[in-house]
Structures are given as C-alpha cells and as structure tokens.
Design an enzyme around this catalytic site. Sequence first.
Site, mmCIF file in Angstrom:
data_model
loop_
_atom_site.group_PDB
_atom_site.id
_atom_site.type_symbol
_atom_site.label_atom_id
_atom_site.label_comp_id
_atom_site.label_asym_id
_atom_site.label_seq_id
_atom_site.Cartn_x
_atom_site.Cartn_y
_atom_site.Cartn_z
ATOM 1 N N CYS A 3 0.744 -15.860 -32.180
ATOM 2 C CA CYS A 3 1.417 -16.746 -31.220
ATOM 3 C C CYS A 3 0.527 -16.939 -29.984
ATOM 4 C CB CYS A 3 2.775 -16.176 -30.824
ATOM 5 S SG CYS A 3 2.709 -14.790 -29.676
ATOM 6 N N ASN A 19 5.473 -5.688 -35.472
ATOM 7 C CA ASN A 19 6.440 -6.195 -34.501
ATOM 8 C C ASN A 19 7.624 -5.247 -34.371
ATOM 9 O OD1 ASN A 19 7.111 -7.029 -37.160
ATOM 10 N ND2 ASN A 19 8.318 -8.750 -36.421
ATOM 11 N N GLU A 42 0.501 -7.909 -32.836
ATOM 12 C CA GLU A 42 -0.848 -7.924 -32.264
ATOM 13 C C GLU A 42 -0.897 -7.154 -30.955
ATOM 14 O OE1 GLU A 42 0.983 -10.413 -33.372
ATOM 15 O OE2 GLU A 42 -0.199 -12.198 -33.807
ATOM 16 N N CYS A 66 5.294 -8.315 -30.171
ATOM 17 C CA CYS A 66 4.559 -8.790 -31.348
ATOM 18 C C CYS A 66 3.619 -7.706 -31.885
ATOM 19 C CB CYS A 66 3.717 -10.013 -31.005
ATOM 20 S SG CYS A 66 4.658 -11.518 -30.716
ATOM 21 N N GLU A 86 11.375 -5.529 -32.808
ATOM 22 C CA GLU A 86 12.392 -6.404 -32.222
ATOM 23 C C GLU A 86 13.449 -5.588 -31.490
ATOM 24 O OE1 GLU A 86 13.763 -9.062 -35.328
ATOM 25 O OE2 GLU A 86 11.835 -10.132 -35.312
#
Length: 126
Positions: free
Chosen positions: A86, A42, A55, A53, A44
């Site tokens: 998610c 991830n 993935e 994210c 941010e």
Amino acid sequence: MLYEDLVAQALAAKEKGYAPYSGIRVGAAVKTADGSIFTGANVENAAYGLTICAERVAVAKAVTEGFRHIVAVAVAWDGEGFCTPCGACRQVLYEFGPGMRVIMIDAQERYQEEVLAVLLPHAFGV
Ligand code: THU
C-alpha cells in the site's frame, strides 16, 4: 539476484497474519544489506484503523534489531494478482532503502520484481 529465500519467508509469514476482519492475510520479508531477513504479517484490530500492515511489522523488526538498510522486500497474500504494498508502506520502506527491490508474489507463488522508485515516484525524503 534471486529471491527464492525471501519469497519463501514472505509466504511462511503470511500464515501468521491476523486478519479476522478483512480475511486477507499478508506476509512480508525484508532483506537487509548484510543478508539478514526479517519477516512480518498483518495484525488487524477491532478498531479497524489500528491495523498494522505486514511490511511495516517487518521493517520495525529489522530496524529495532539494528538493521537500517533494506535492499529488498517480498510481499505475499492469497488474493487476486500480485501483492503490491500500500502507499503508506511504500513510504515507510523508502525510509530504509530508497533503492530497494520490491518482490510481489501471487497466490500461485509466482513473483515479479520492481524497484521501489517506480512504485513510489517523487517520494518524500529528507
Ligand atoms: N495490508 C498489508 O498488510 N499490507 C499492505 O501493503 C496492504 C494491506 C493488510 C492490511 C489489512 O489487514 C489487509 O491487508 C486488508 O487491507
């Protein structure tokens, strides 16, 4: 099918997570049909909504290297319980492997497996 290699790479990728705002680092590793593995973590941002994210980073790396058929994904974190993708990531994963296996790892490096179709029933696809 064993997933030790994918699990190890997801755990290693987690260490590269950039998560100064949530403090939650996530690592992912996708395996493509030919056996190649691509990792992601991830990333941010101070503008929180721009966060990417783990993935989706891994998927983007695979696809932009020419690998569009993902057969498995492993996801790791340091949080409580098994790390589950998610909802947004489930849909993105579905695009490149509706039958893929999802390997969810916990902080003790144990993992459990599920098929994506169970995690994302009635997925949108064209
Ligand atoms: N995160 C992921 O990397 N993958 C998911 O499937 C769920 C959430 C990240 C985004 C954010 O940096 C942190 O976890 C907390 O939400």
